[in-house]
Design a protein around this motif. Sequence first.
Motif, short mmCIF file in Angstrom:
data_model
loop_
_atom_site.label_atom_id
_atom_site.label_comp_id
_atom_site.label_asym_id
_atom_site.label_seq_id
_atom_site.Cartn_x
_atom_site.Cartn_y
_atom_site.Cartn_z
N MET A 120 34.04 3.44 -25.97
CA MET A 120 32.52 3.99 -25.28
C MET A 120 32.88 4.98 -24.22
SD MET A 120 30.99 0.27 -24.35
CE MET A 120 29.59 0.98 -23.61
N ASN A 121 32.00 5.94 -24.15
CA ASN A 121 32.40 6.94 -23.12
C ASN A 121 31.91 6.34 -21.47
OD1 ASN A 121 29.41 7.35 -22.94
ND2 ASN A 121 29.42 9.15 -24.22
N LYS A 122 32.13 7.03 -20.71
CA LYS A 122 31.81 6.87 -19.20
C LYS A 122 30.36 6.35 -19.07
CE LYS A 122 31.76 9.96 -15.93
NZ LYS A 122 32.33 10.92 -15.06
N ASN A 123 29.30 7.43 -19.46
CA ASN A 123 28.12 7.00 -19.28
C ASN A 123 27.49 5.82 -19.96
OD1 ASN A 123 28.10 9.50 -17.65
ND2 ASN A 123 27.24 10.78 -19.11
N ALA A 124 28.16 5.53 -21.06
CA ALA A 124 27.80 4.42 -21.65
C ALA A 124 28.07 3.02 -21.13
CB ALA A 124 28.14 4.29 -23.25
N VAL A 125 29.24 3.12 -20.38
CA VAL A 125 29.88 2.16 -19.70
C VAL A 125 29.12 1.62 -18.48
CG1 VAL A 125 31.73 1.09 -18.52
CG2 VAL A 125 32.20 2.09 -20.62
N MET A 126 28.80 3.01 -17.61
CA MET A 126 28.23 2.98 -16.38
C MET A 126 26.30 2.48 -16.75
SD MET A 126 29.65 6.21 -14.72
CE MET A 126 28.31 6.48 -13.35
N ALA A 127 26.16 2.73 -17.96
CA ALA A 127 24.54 2.30 -18.18
C ALA A 127 24.56 0.94 -18.63
CB ALA A 127 24.30 3.01 -19.39
N LEU A 128 25.69 0.24 -19.24
CA LEU A 128 25.41 -1.15 -19.36
C LEU A 128 25.89 -1.71 -18.10
CD1 LEU A 128 27.87 -1.71 -22.65
CD2 LEU A 128 25.44 -2.06 -22.43
N ASP A 129 26.62 -1.47 -17.15
CA ASP A 129 26.81 -2.22 -15.99
C ASP A 129 25.45 -2.13 -15.14
OD1 ASP A 129 28.95 -2.85 -13.79
OD2 ASP A 129 27.48 -1.62 -12.87
N ALA A 130 25.07 -0.82 -15.20
CA ALA A 130 23.61 -0.80 -14.48
C ALA A 130 22.61 -1.78 -14.91
CB ALA A 130 23.03 0.74 -14.14
N GLN A 131 22.58 -2.05 -16.08
CA GLN A 131 21.45 -2.68 -17.00
C GLN A 131 21.88 -4.31 -16.66
OE1 GLN A 131 21.01 -1.89 -21.17
NE2 GLN A 131 19.13 -3.61 -21.41
N GLU B 60 41.01 2.52 -17.38
CA GLU B 60 41.40 1.86 -18.69
C GLU B 60 42.54 1.64 -18.67
OE1 GLU B 60 41.57 4.66 -22.39
OE2 GLU B 60 39.84 3.71 -22.50
N ARG B 61 43.65 2.10 -18.16
CA ARG B 61 45.04 1.63 -17.87
C ARG B 61 45.97 1.75 -16.79
NH1 ARG B 61 48.95 5.32 -19.67
NH2 ARG B 61 48.13 7.30 -20.62
N GLY B 62 47.04 1.47 -16.65
CA GLY B 62 47.79 1.88 -15.61
C GLY B 62 49.33 1.75 -15.87
N GLU B 63 50.06 2.46 -15.14
CA GLU B 63 51.46 2.41 -15.26
C GLU B 63 52.20 3.05 -13.91
OE1 GLU B 63 54.77 5.07 -17.68
OE2 GLU B 63 52.84 5.11 -18.38
N GLY B 64 52.81 2.11 -13.38
CA GLY B 64 53.57 2.09 -12.11
C GLY B 64 52.44 2.28 -11.04
N PRO B 65 52.33 3.27 -10.40
CA PRO B 65 51.34 3.39 -9.17
C PRO B 65 50.35 4.27 -9.67
CG PRO B 65 53.08 5.04 -8.57
CD PRO B 65 53.50 4.17 -9.96
N TYR B 66 50.08 4.65 -10.89
CA TYR B 66 49.04 5.46 -11.46
C TYR B 66 48.34 4.71 -12.46
CZ TYR B 66 52.08 9.34 -9.85
OH TYR B 66 52.97 10.09 -9.11
N VAL B 67 46.91 5.10 -12.49
CA VAL B 67 45.81 4.46 -13.28
C VAL B 67 45.27 5.79 -14.03
CG1 VAL B 67 45.48 2.42 -12.18
CG2 VAL B 67 44.37 4.38 -11.30
N TYR B 68 44.61 5.50 -15.14
CA TYR B 68 44.13 6.47 -16.05
C TYR B 68 42.80 6.09 -16.30
CZ TYR B 68 48.90 7.96 -16.72
OH TYR B 68 50.02 8.54 -16.22
N ASP B 69 41.67 6.96 -16.32
CA ASP B 69 40.33 6.45 -16.70
C ASP B 69 40.11 6.97 -18.29
OD1 ASP B 69 39.69 9.19 -17.07
OD2 ASP B 69 38.69 9.74 -15.19
#
Length: 399
Positions: A1-12, A26-35
């Motif tokens: 799912m793209n970002k807008n779709a996820v945010m829309a589900l949350d808002a609903q 979406e995931r993380g590695e050490g002190p970093y995270v990735y969207d």
Amino acid sequence: MNKNAVMALDAQYYLPVFARYPIVLERGEGPYVYDNEGKKYLDFLAGIAVNLLGHGHPGLVKAVAEQAGKLIHCSNLYYTEVQAKLVQKLAQRSGLERVFIANSGAEANEGAMKLARKYGKLQSESKVEIITAQHSFHGRTLATLTATAQEKYQKGYEPLPQGFSHVPFGDLTAMEAAVSAKTCAVLLEPIQGEGGVHVPPAGYLKAVRELCDKHGALLIFDEIQTGVGRTGTFFAYEQEGITPDIVTLAKGLAGGVPIGAFLAREEVAQAFHAGDHGSTFGGNPLACAAALAVMEAMEEEGLLDNANKLGQLLQDKLRQLAQKYPGVITTVRGRGLIVGAELAGQGRGIVEACLEKGVIINCTAGNVLRFVPPLNITAAHIEEVIAVLDGVLKEHGAF
């Protein structure tokens, strides 16, 4: 799912209780995270002081995976070895003989207050009052938000539970006036986290310990945010040369797996009997295995020393920025890797600008930038954060 779709589900569908930032992690590695769009962020919030070992730590991942393959949940009607080992480690580390494992900080504080009330009533039916500090934060259940002396969390939930009073944090005179024969406990954070990273005056906590002893009241330290090495010692109270009667833990204890705990002196713990307290999920094998892995990593990887050394470096760098931008940063304070930079105005815009540039921090109390990164960060990570913040402050200008 793209970002807008996820945010829309949350808002609903999600309750509208969070003011979220517009990224989907979406995931993380050490002190970093990735969207989910592939952007990389340096995480100096760590799930609000939770991801103690960062993301994807091999020892923690292995412990959780192995335990999940054996036994995830077991009723507290039965014993598990992993739970027994965890409570032993916590008791030995704290000097407090008894431990209860819960699922969150609020639950840990609820249990601590229940125990304090039960113990107080063994002395006198009127010994039920709990004193907390203004601008504290102890949780969002009815009792813990009552203990949290901030009206913004309490508004709309009245009538609140009785038997709580509040005094200014760090004001010994006010505390002396408040403690009486009716006081069963004083509940304090050694450093107020959500309230703005407030460090009490030197000697204050020790004086409160003495005051509680004088009046036969229990001293409870809420170390939900400061515990498990965050301040450079396993418990923040160790730096004061004192021991509480009860201490609560959560956040970083299992490195991201939900857990909470309260620890108590033997005499105090004996106020509870079978059936007086409990939890369906508390102390489940998965959370206990994660907590043991975190404690093992702390010992093997020198994370307490790292928190002290890197915390001082972070404060030094922030003070340099305060000198460079005197109209923006007014004060820098903290201990270990819980650090706050107080601003002359509201901080959300600065947090948003840092996020846009790939650094995650947050603002608490409206105007305090809070830095609570994983305890295994390096000096290079601090330099990366400071460089981004420097650029943001340069663009921001004075308030």
